[in-house]
Design a protein around this motif. Structure first.
Motif, PDB file in Angstrom:
ATOM      1  N   ASP A  37       0.827  -1.197   0.000  1.00  9.71           N
ATOM      2  CA  ASP A  37       0.000   0.000   0.000  1.00  9.71           C
ATOM      3  C   ASP A  37       0.854   1.237   0.000  1.00  9.71           C
ATOM      4  N   TYR A  55      -6.592   0.710   0.951  1.00 11.06           N
ATOM      5  CA  TYR A  55      -6.154  -0.325   1.887  1.00 11.06           C
ATOM      6  C   TYR A  55      -7.134  -1.497   1.902  1.00 11.06           C
ATOM      7  N   ASP A  59      -6.251  -5.158   0.782  1.00 11.29           N
ATOM      8  CA  ASP A  59      -6.425  -6.188   1.806  1.00 11.29           C
ATOM      9  C   ASP A  59      -7.276  -7.339   1.264  1.00 11.29           C
ATOM     10  N   MET A  76       2.726  -2.898   6.459  1.00  7.90           N
ATOM     11  CA  MET A  76       2.312  -1.501   6.619  1.00  7.90           C
ATOM     12  C   MET A  76       3.309  -0.793   7.535  1.00  7.90           C
ATOM     13  N   PHE A 116      -7.606  -5.080   8.939  1.00  7.27           N
ATOM     14  CA  PHE A 116      -6.643  -5.353   7.875  1.00  7.27           C
ATOM     15  C   PHE A 116      -5.743  -6.524   8.233  1.00  7.27           C
TER      16      PHE A 116
END
Length: 1127
Positions: A37, A55, A59, A76, A116
């Motif tokens: 991301d 995101y 995901d 992340m 996530f």
RNA sequence: GCCCUCGUGCUGAAACUGGCAGACAGGCUAGACUCAGGAUCUAGUGUCGUAAGACGUGGGGGUUCGAAUCCCCCCGAGGGCACCA
């Protein structure tokens, strides 16, 4: 039992965290897949609903890939150095590290709530010394490398030094030079190189290093107190904050990204990125292929042609009589040295006519060469006493274009040969040619259209061009100087804003056309940029719109040399014909050729005759790498005798020192200069500027591969295993910044053999922006009375604010009286003595917090409590409500239109938010945020839950009959149920593979609707359904999965295969159309052939009805698609 | 000015490779249920038309048996670059 998302989501988020469900290993028997991301900058405002869009999509993809049997890396972290934290630090004195930490904690909390599947064990922060140690390390590698044009890759600087030691360097034309060296320098031999001092050697090497220090024009932003890179400047103001930016010459660290221009451009071909981003990068790199052409400076027109004043009359006419007598007097009283010199230089002995005791302006020069504008002064001892006077005189003479060289009486007497040599050198030097210039002097232009060379009617120089001062004739000097001053003071911004305005001036000088020898006038115009090409253009007004505008404006010749293939709507005198199509005319050896052939031929002839060289130019400039800021990576450099040295690897990281204030020092040095006792080995000064925000983000994708490695930026094994990013999800706003730099660093690290890939990301998708929907209230701002003397305004300001509903703002004139009446009432209520009648008013729209507005109706009580000054506010309503205005704008704190994901999660749950954000529409599209459809998604969640929970379809939910899933039937599914499931599997798979997440949500809805209709409760159906929905709604899927009796997380279940056999139908319902219009449907067995269907169709009663007795011209049967009958 | 992306109901949108335009949602309308509803359920909902039917994917033209989809011109929106020679 209704679905309780609060309980379920909390339970699974804790479960995932506790069990490290998403931890990824660097080795696996499974194939790898890397989903990355956009690196977030943790701002104080937290996440808004726009951030998670990308995101969530990534995901879903990461979870899908896991189910498909991939070893997925989905990390992340935070791009945690940057301006906002520092601006905040300046305002509050709080260390940016503290605010950054707080902000990160908030981000993390928000991210966690959305469920996530990040591997948080690999989190990185660019402001962490263990991270920026390697950012600094890469900088050192850049410093220690140069770009070898021959091998077309970066190499260690030692290989260059070796070349210098063995063969020397031939100067600018040498092909070991990097593409876009801005500073030209002379060549040297191997012997000369070894004789250079360390400082000189370093100076030369700086011209080649990929990270180098040089004086460059930078974008200086006084308000931010720092320089900015080109892509941080938009329309002449800073991208962050919108402050004015000016051009300034400064010593700066830069990265030689230009060396990679060609590769950055070419390698775009091989990557699957959106066309818009590739196009933006192509534009930014701006490659243009053309040629340079030299136009030699002709001896100017003879004095007679140019000006009535003879060239030798250089004296100031006002004082000529006095000067004349002085000069005669002087000639009689020549000093011994002067006599001696005169004998050596008279009668063109040095190749040029030299006069003595000649009046120039208000002075008398000892010796002068008018042709070369050189004044030679011979000073006696008296010179020592009047040095200051002489300096002033030199300055004034130089002002009007003369060079002055001085010799003492002694040197003339003792070393006349040396003096003559010096004079000869000065006369030969190409520095000054002006009016009489010729020979080797030339103006070099760059053009992509050498085919139009015979259409040149003038040459234009940029105002900053170095030749300007030298070639300008006296007659034009004043005008030129004025113009240059004007152009210089015009800021970049004005220049850009005022593109239409044509400005320029004639220099008085001419160049010779390289082929015809015709005189071509030289102009100066600020439409020519100093920094691009050679800073000079050959103007072909007939075929270039800018040249055309310039020529029209100043009445210059326009010569057509290309005949368009078809006659133009407008004549050649109306606009420039710029297309690269047509035949050449009026062009000597190019006549009759097509444009493309003519370009080739022109370049060939130009090169053959030595008039120029085929050349490629790039718009891309080197990236300025220093920021005069505190909150960034320190540049690992110290200075010894003014020469920059980099730290060794063992000395890294160079930790950001503490400072007392985050402001520049009193002497204007960057904040790091405040650090106490911050010196290399206690002795040498460190570099005080820090790295720009994009430094850390230029390689973060690599660090995730091996986030805790303290020996290397990432291990060989890790980079070889993960290669590069398979899917990168990011916004389009980084198209020319971050995404270009990360490609640059990747290529550099590849050149050094440190990583196996030349591109950071194979596929890139940029999610659209979620815009905010702002609401406005309308305040009665100013009311004018007949006698408006300021006193009335004061009264007005003391009154409670009056807010009028939207219709009063939209139709102000219509409701004038109503507004005034209400205003008068307020006056009365506040016991204001009667004011004269109102004449006019102003209504000001103000942003209001969208959280106080529902369906554009303002919650008046909440509004009154919002701010102290609105406590007593009055409202003019419509239909008993206050209606707010609205507008779609960027979501931002200052516009009060931010919707945070937290409140959505609170109200509907994370799964619902995830589904809804996907359901909004195609990922790449920008759209304003609205929650109109969220109830539909929320209902879907409930339906999904019920599907697993009840066998009673009479709308009374049954309780789950136990924890092991007894309510679920283990009987085999029906054909219809299987069809529904497998149809959905197929569609979802196709949807995810093409990132069409909105349609997959629709397909889940259709699926659940159908299964509900079918009253399906079969394990055979519901288990696979839970798996395919898991990437989208992971919490509910986990809950259902565990209730189905599974102990393991659904994360690593196996994505079901679509079995085509459940989808095949034995028959197909053909739409039968006549002339393309569908009229009816007819079902036929799939095995029927075209001919059979055609035969069957024609027997139908319906067919006959639509044929209306006519015979069909043609019958088209596409098996299992359509039947079309043409009448 | 140049380049890119896009234009479909009241709204978000679907129709991927040319083959039933408007799936799936929201909204709206009517009804049911309800103490109440921003809950739930049922039906309807592109436009015109009582209907049969006609017309419909920014506008115009073209290719095709067939076009939202392909080609050309124009209009509009968003984004990028911008005197880049």
């Amino acid at each position: 039992m209704e679905y309780n998302f609060r309980e379920v989501e909390k339970k699974w988020q804790e479960h995932w965290a506790k069990n490290k469900t998403y931890k990824t290993e660097n080795s696996s028997s499974k194939p790898k897949y890397y989903v990355l991301d956009m690196f977030p900058y943790p701002s104080g405002a937290g996440l808004h609903v726009g951030h998670p869009l990308g995101y969530i999509a990534s995901d879903i993809f990461a979870r899908y890939k896991r189910l498909k049997g991939f070893n997925v890396l989905h990390p992340m972290g935070y791009d945690s150095f940057g301006l906002p934290a520092e601006q905040y630090a300046i305002q509050t004195g709080q260390h940016p590290e503290i605010t950054t930490k707080t902000n990160i904690a908030r981000y993390r909390e928000q991210l966690d709530k959305i469920g996530f599947s990040f591997d948080w064990d690999r989190e990185v922060r660019t402001s962490d010394p263990s991270y920026y140690k390697w950012t600094q390390w890469i900088f050192i590698q850049l410093f220690n490398c140069w770009y070898n044009k021959k091998t077309n890759k970066a190499e260690k600087i030692e290989t260059l030094v070796k070349t210098f030691e063995t063969t020397g360097f031939k100067g600018t034309e040498d092909d070991i030079l990097t593409g876009d060296l801005e500073v030209y320098h002379d060549g040297f031999t191997a012997e000369e190189w070894s004789g250079f001092s360390e400082a000189t050697k370093e100076q030369v090497l700086q011209q080649f290093r990929l990270a180098y220090l040089s004086d460059t024009m930078v974008n200086w932003c006084p308000q931010l107190g720092t320089v900015l890179a080109n892509e941080e400047v938009k329309d002449g103001v800073s991208e962050r904050g919108g402050y004015p930016v000016e051009r300034k010459l400064m010593k700066q660290w830069s990265l030689r990204i230009t060396a990679y221009a060609d590769r950055l451009l070419n390698d775009l071909e091989g990557i699957d990125w959106t066309e818009s981003i590739k196009e933006a990068q192509r534009n930014w790199i701006g490659k243009s292929v053309g040629t340079s052409i030299r136009f030699s400076l002709t001896p100017g027109p003879s004095p007679k042609e140019r000006d009535n004043t003879p060239g030798y009359q250089t004296a100031n006419k006002a004082i000529w009589e006095r000067l004349k007598s002085n000069s005669r007097e002087n000639r009689k009283n020549q000093t011994e040295a002067e006599e001696l010199l005169w004998e050596q230089v008279r009668d063109r002995k040095l190749g040029y006519k030299i006069r003595r005791q000649h009046a120039v302006d208000q002075f008398i020069a000892d010796f002068i060469c008018l042709e070369q504008k050189l004044i030679i002064e011979v000073d006696g001892e008296i010179h020592n006493y009047q040095q200051e006077y002489d300096e002033g005189r030199t300055y004034l003479l130089e002002e009007i274009g003369y060079r002055v060289i001085r010799f003492t009486n002694n040197s003339v007497k003792e070393n006349i040969n040396w003096v003559c040599d010096e004079i000869a050198k000065a006369l030969q030097s190409p520095l000054s040619f002006g009016e009489g210039a010729g020979g080797e002097a030339f103006v070099e232009v760059f053009t992509t259209r050498p085919d139009t060379v015979f259409g040149v009617s003038f040459v234009t120089l940029a105002p900053e061009h170095e030749l300007v001062a030298k070639i300008t004739t006296d007659a034009q000097r004043k005008a030129v100087e004025e113009y240059v001053t004007f152009a210089k003071n015009r800021s970049e911004r004005e220049r850009m804003a005022d593109v239409k305005k044509i400005t320029g001036v004639f220099t008085g000088a001419y160049v010779a056309h390289p082929f015809t020898g015709k005189k071509v006038p030289v102009w100066i115009g600020d439409y020519v940029l100093a920094g691009y090409g050679t800073g000079a253009v050959m103007a072909v007004p007939a075929h270039d719109s800018r040249d055309f505008a310039f020529a029209k404006h100043f009445g210059l010749d326009i010569t057509q040399v290309i005949l368009p293939p078809s006659p133009l709507e407008k004549g050649p005198g109306d606009e420039a014909y710029e297309a690269k199509e047509g035949k050449l005319v009026n062009s000597d050896f190019l006549d009759g050729l097509e444009v493309k052939a003519a370009i080739k031929k022109a370049i060939a002839v130009i090169e053959e005759k030595g008039l120029g060289k085929g050349k490629t130019n790039f718009r891309l400039r080197d990236a300025i790498f220093g920021r005069q800021r505190y909150w960034g990576e320190p540049i690992p450099v110290y200075y010894k005798d003014g020469i920059p040295h980099v730290l060794s690897e063992s000395e890294l990281p160079l930790v950001l020192p503490e400072v007392d204030k985050y402001l520049p020092t009193e002497t204007g040095e960057p904040p790091l200069a405040r650090a106490k006792d911050w010196k290399y080995k206690g002795e040498y000064e460190y570099e005080y500027s820090t790295m720009p925000g994009w430094a850390g983000s230029s390689w973060y994708f690599l660090r995730y591969m091996d986030a805790h490695n303290d020996k290397e930026f990432a291990s060989k094994e890790a980079v070889n295993y993960w290669q590069n990013v398979d899917l990168y999800m990011g916004g389009a706003e980084h198209a020319t910044g971050h995404l270009l730099y990360v490609r640059f660093w990747t290529k550099f690290l590849y050149d050094l053999g440190l990583i196996p890939v030349i591109e950071p990301a194979k596929k890139l998708i940029n999610q659209g922006m979620i815009q905010g929907r702002s609401n406005f209230v309308y305040r009665l701002g100013f009311v004018g009375h007949i006698e408006n003397d300021g006193k009335d305004n004061k009264i007005f300001e003391s009154l409670p604010s009056l807010f009028v509903s939207k219709k009063y703002f939209d139709n102000q004139t219509e409701y004038n009286t109503e507004i005034f009446a209400r205003h008068s009432k307020i006056l009365k209520e506040n016991n204001i003595a009667s004011l004269p009648p109102i004449r006019y008013h102003v209504i000001i729209p103000l942003h209001v917090d969208v959280n106080m507005v529902e369906n554009d109706v303002l919650n008046i009580e909440a509004f009154k409590n919002w701010r102290e000054e609105y406590k007593n506010a009055e409202f003019l309503l419509e239909d008993g409500k206050y209606i707010c205005g609205s507008e779609v704008e960027k979501m931002s704190k200052s516009k009060w239109n931010v919707v945070s994901p937290d409140s959505m999660v609170e109200q509907y749950g994370a799964d619902c938010l995830r589904l809804y954000e996907m359901f909004l529409g195609p990922l790449e599209l920008s759209k304003p945020w609205n929650t109109n459809g969220i109830t539909g998604v929320s209902n879907f969640m409930r339906k999904l839950w019920r599907l697993y929970h009840t066998t009673d379809w009479n709308n009374t939910p049954l309780l789950w009959r136990g924890a092991r899933g007894e309510a679920i039937s283990n009987e085999p599914a029906t054909k219809a149920e299987l069809k529904t499931l497998h149809k959905t599997i197929k569609k979802i798979t196709e949807d995810i593979d093409r990132f069409s997440f909105n349609t997959s949500v629709s397909n889940f809805m259709i699926c659940v609707n159908e299964l509900t209709e079918q009253k399906c409760n079969k394990r055979e159906i519901l288990e696979p359904l839970a798996i395919i929905i898991a990437p989208y709604a992971p919490h509910i899927a986990e809950e259902l999965w565990s209730k189905l009796g599974h102990r393991e997380s659904i994360t690593y279940a196996v994505f079901p295969e679509c079995k085509e056999e459940y989808l095949v139908e034995s028959s197909f319902n053909y739409p039968v159309s006549f002339n393309g219009k569908t009229r009816f449907f007819q079902e036929y067995d799939r095995s029927l052939s075209k001919e059979e269907i055609e035969k069957e169709i024609m027997t139908l009663e319906q067919t006959q009805k639509y044929l209306e007795g006519k015979t069909p011209k043609k019958v088209i049967v596409v098996p299992n698609k359509i039947v079309n009958i043409v009448i």
